[in-house]
Design a protein around this motif. Structure first.
Motif, short mmCIF file in Angstrom:
data_model
loop_
_atom_site.label_atom_id
_atom_site.label_comp_id
_atom_site.label_asym_id
_atom_site.label_seq_id
_atom_site.Cartn_x
_atom_site.Cartn_y
_atom_site.Cartn_z
N ASN A 1 -7.92 -7.66 8.41
CA ASN A 1 -7.02 -7.59 7.26
C ASN A 1 -7.64 -8.23 6.02
O ASN A 1 -7.24 -7.94 4.89
CB ASN A 1 -5.71 -8.29 7.60
N THR B 1 1.59 -7.00 12.32
CA THR B 1 0.60 -6.75 11.26
C THR B 1 -0.42 -5.71 11.71
O THR B 1 -0.89 -4.91 10.90
CB THR B 1 -0.15 -8.04 10.84
N THR B 2 -0.78 -5.73 12.99
CA THR B 2 -1.74 -4.74 13.48
C THR B 2 -1.13 -3.34 13.47
O THR B 2 -1.79 -2.35 13.14
CB THR B 2 -2.23 -5.12 14.89
N ALA C 1 -0.68 -14.50 10.71
CA ALA C 1 -0.41 -13.43 11.67
C ALA C 1 -1.45 -12.32 11.64
O ALA C 1 -1.83 -11.81 12.69
CB ALA C 1 0.99 -12.86 11.42
N PRO C 2 -1.97 -11.91 10.47
CA PRO C 2 -2.85 -10.73 10.45
C PRO C 2 -4.19 -10.96 11.14
O PRO C 2 -4.70 -12.09 11.20
CB PRO C 2 -3.06 -10.46 8.95
N ALA C 3 -4.76 -9.88 11.62
CA ALA C 3 -6.07 -9.92 12.26
C ALA C 3 -7.17 -10.07 11.22
O ALA C 3 -6.95 -9.84 10.03
CB ALA C 3 -6.29 -8.65 13.07
N ARG D 1 -4.85 -16.73 14.67
CA ARG D 1 -3.53 -16.08 14.81
C ARG D 1 -3.03 -16.25 16.25
O ARG D 1 -3.78 -16.69 17.10
CB ARG D 1 -3.64 -14.60 14.43
N GLY E 1 -1.91 1.80 7.22
CA GLY E 1 -2.59 1.52 5.95
C GLY E 1 -2.02 0.33 5.19
O GLY E 1 -2.43 0.05 4.06
N ILE E 2 -1.10 -0.41 5.82
CA ILE E 2 -0.48 -1.53 5.11
C ILE E 2 -1.13 -2.84 5.53
O ILE E 2 -1.03 -3.25 6.69
CB ILE E 2 1.05 -1.55 5.36
N ARG E 3 -1.82 -3.49 4.58
CA ARG E 3 -2.47 -4.77 4.82
C ARG E 3 -1.63 -5.91 4.26
O ARG E 3 -1.75 -7.04 4.70
CB ARG E 3 -3.86 -4.81 4.17
N GLU F 1 0.81 -1.22 0.00
CA GLU F 1 0.00 0.00 0.00
C GLU F 1 0.84 1.28 0.00
O GLU F 1 0.39 2.31 -0.49
CB GLU F 1 -0.97 0.00 1.19
N ASP F 2 2.08 1.21 0.54
CA ASP F 2 2.90 2.43 0.56
C ASP F 2 3.62 2.66 -0.78
O ASP F 2 4.19 3.74 -0.99
CB ASP F 2 3.93 2.37 1.70
N LEU G 1 -1.11 -2.11 9.94
CA LEU G 1 -2.45 -1.76 9.49
C LEU G 1 -2.77 -0.31 9.87
O LEU G 1 -3.45 0.41 9.14
CB LEU G 1 -3.48 -2.73 10.10
#
Lengths: 232, 232, 232, 232, 232, 232
Positions: free
Chosen positions: F144, E17-18, F139-141, F120, E24-26, D57-58, E21
């Protein structure tokens, strides 16, 4: 063949694929079958093939298990020492065999079961002692998704062709098929390769860099010859 | 059988699947084969099965095309009016047949080719005039990914079982297999259903709501009986 | 809303996805629905959602079509101008609707059907005149693989979330969902963007290089302002 | 090279794969790229490679389009007559190029675009006149799923390796890559093969059976030599 | 950087990852790489990227291992403490590295290997002591399916973009990439988050309900402040 | 129901699928959920359903966790002894629950979590003691990749329909759903079947061949009756 099998039992499936690549064969490792549990021995044996097609509700029924062309009938035909290789078309939602059938296979001296499908009754299958390479586990019986149609035929398993009489080797890296006419080559060339890799490992252990070592240049080859002499 | 086939030629594959569901059969439509071009006629015929396993570099060669068990040999065995159904295990990167083979099939009176694999030489295959249902098109020949192993055997195609003697119907919705002992039922019950749907269409055209109409309640059934009498 | 819809009818789905990306929304295009035939018009309308779960043999039967919670019941609830969006979980082996249901939808003024599943009766569905975006075609009825459970609920379709009241736009590039609160933005900002792209096209036609043109640098922006004035 | 390209323009991709198989190369046909519309000409040209990695996304933003390493920059580097081959990792939910970029490519004399990803703005891309082989169409822009990282590098496309300087041939059967050092062989041996297949077609037309004909036995080979003499 | 890495070693990949987020990075977690065995430590290090394209029979040969651009050459360039991240395009039928190469990597102080492909020689790789995150295991060597083309380039791995210099963290939940400019943020914000979650765990242990607790309302936040003071 | 559940706890999921097949139900085993670790007990309980749709960036945010329709709210509604079954549409890149939520579920007396998605915080989830069947770990929630939309609704999970009130049984072979009206049948018929299989196992142990034994012919049935009497 038994002496060759003894040699093969000391050759990894990884090495066998490299030997077969020398003969132009890239499609020999089955994509799908994995050991049900790690830590078992490498298994070697001639392929006894089994073939399934998709289930059709009028054919794939518990009643079909009593027909002459059935998985039961096939098991009673398996010779001692063979590796049963089942083409389940990669179906992972119906277990081709459960504990009772693997018990009977073990009893008959079958060396292992290899399939691109799955087994059921995980606890019971492990208890049966039959080494199994499969694409996992499912609760439903084969008739839930598959119709058994025969044994002793050419099959596909995990994306490779398996013919009756081909030799199967299976270990923690999965299962490979060796075409009948390449078994001697794979065994003996493979054993040489394993010896060579032992030397390479000892070289890496003492800090040698990879370029020139593996693949070996002339200097490395010379050191290998010395190493071989000294270990005798 | 010819009269039955004439009836089936007026029954959509959609209707046939509904008739077979009445007999508990859900797995009869092949997931994969689509018409190479739309706009052709519905084709009906007995299945002539072909079976492939994955390619192995020592077996799947252009030289293998001259062996007795070859796609060429199989084609010469195909009876007039049959539908060739090829189990290509869903492989889409190697065309099982190209223009020359489909030309010969057309010449022999084969009614259609159905496969869960693909064909090659799209332009030439279309020119041959043989109706084809496949999972697409690829340039490479079968030996690039497949080994032909035989004909006249039970096979899987697009997730359904096909046995020699089963009947295949193919139209714009794809291809279905009718088990041999259900062909009469599917044809005659299917024809009745088509007639009933013609009535339903006329009802929808005049603005009738769906609930009570389709499925039909008693009132609708009565109107249908009247409609049938009047159309005679 | 009607005026906004008129604006949206001139904005491509490609442009709409770019507008939504400006608001941080990447997941708005449905991966799966494609137009049944190319060449139709762009369709815009509020989403009327339909939801299926997998078939279970005791529930998904032709008899279930007569239940109050049925696809038939849902269709009679669809308001004029809506776009029916059906969550079929990407199942491509059972057609959610056939010709009779799409005929009735057309009759009720439904603007289009969008689904990540498939339809059946291709010939009849085309004849009904209802624009359809689907993942293809299959012969079997919905009950062969799906159970209908309701309408007017949040659903997933083709990997994106669709809520009742969201707006759907569908053209040859597929179908996108616009969150309700971004509809005005997407329409008006989108229309501006289409105008700007018309200018860019004219620039490319006269041979301008891409860097500096698209995205536009200051010089390009100035030329665009001039272009806009001149075209009035 | 131009003369060789003229020869290749008359050799089908199907035939090229068979020629490359003679050299042991099975992985030359790209699984994914299909012509956007059928009916166009066969295209031949040297590969100009483009490479994408997944979006982050960046990085993958509309702003990135103005960076020096951008699809825009790449297009301005494409030489006349090249075929742009884009490694989109098989991503089908973000269009790598839309109408404006394909217009500019056409303007620069690019011969075709081949990708295992998809394009957007179907109507506009067709209007641009640039022949396209892709895995389909999507509305979102590349930045929705992809980050462009460079051109002129080795890439993967549709499961095959493509190096700058390799030659691409694309027709209705898809796109194949010819390694640089095999281009002459593939062209001339391929042209011979096409001639031979013309003879075979004429034989099939007059009712000759396949075994002995194709592959040809000695008798067939003799008839072919006669046929060749007579057609001069 | 070392101090930051020490902080990161106590932050779970789930927490990272949280944190990303929030920016804005998923797309930061790699879908594919899993620990070869559970129970190891969390590993942190800068990414050293490796790139493969598909095999072509004329390029991907055992002989290619001796070329300057080879996996061997790449390994000798890896700096101590780096995490090698290999883009194998998700290919699971050819092991990118076996025991000898992982032994050498371990010897050079490489912290871990992460790939969306697979490794071979499972027993030997485990014996080498190099922590590995992969998509599984296969017997064949890389040349069976892959061609190595370079290191130190932007790559895709498991659906995310990885650039040289990005930081990798890997634990039992898999592997995440942190963009270079967000490493400090992820470490310090992540450490705060871990502390907060310790408090939440203690609250759940004493029976507090989730709503209002997690996410925290004002009351929870106040209790957290008190908890933090008391634990000092 | 408790007594029935006690019976079911001694019936394998494999046996349950066979019992349901007798009632024509083939779609009852969830393809996806596997035990997070092997060796746990078989779990039985009524289904408490949870439903997710795909993430949309404006909806699936950490802030959404505080909304009334949230996974947190759902957990507080779960009755003691239930099995939470979550429809995550098979998404494997976003964990639906982590350690804090599974801790709370355990605390509330929830019997197990079953999902076709993933969890996770593997280490923390195992520490919570809640038995989990999932398609793996990420790992992601959830936000995501997923948006939570409700509980207590009909859902799909692993390709089967689950309705609130259906009963779930999960063991090492995975998880099956029993339609509410078949629970008594499955339990009692299943228990009989387990007894019969104990007899068969003892027969296989003493070397009896499979044909005639399993399925049982008249002679085997008679021996079974004797065996049953003797074991009392």
């Amino acid at each position: 063949m038994n002496a060759t099998f003894d040699v093969l039992r000391k050759v990894t499936t990884a090495t066998i694929t490299t030997m077969l690549l020398k003969k132009g064969i890239r499609r020999c490792w089955m994509n799908g079958p994995k050991p049900l549990v790690f830590g078992g021995e490498r298994i070697v044996g001639p392929a006894f093939t089994l073939r399934f097609v998709p289930a059709r509700e009028d054919l794939a029924t518990p009643e079909s298990w009593a027909k002459p062309v059935s998985t039961r009938g096939a098991i009673e035909e398996m010779p001692e020492g063979c590796i049963a290789v089942a083409d389940a078309m990669g179906v992972v939602s119906a277990g081709i065999f459960g504990d009772i059938l693997t018990m009977r296979m073990k009893r008959r001296g079958v060396a292992a079961l290899v399939t691109d499908g799955v087994v059921r009754d995980r606890v019971g299958v492990l208890a049966s002692g039959l080494p199994v390479w499969s694409a996992g586990i499912a609760a439903p019986a084969s008739v839930n998704g598959l119709t058994f149609v025969g044994w002793g035929e050419p099959i596909g398993c995990g994306g490779v062709a398996v013919f009756p009489g081909d030799v199967i080797v299976a270990d923690e890296d999965g299962a490979v098929v060796i075409p009948q006419n390449l078994v001697e080559f794979a065994a003996h060339e493979g054993a040489q390769h394993e010896l060579f890799e032992s030397f390479i490992v000892s070289e890496v252990e003492r800090g040698v860099k990879l370029p020139g070592l593996y693949p070996a240049n002339e200097d490395t080859k010379a050191r290998y010859e010395t190493w071989k002499k000294n270990r005798r």
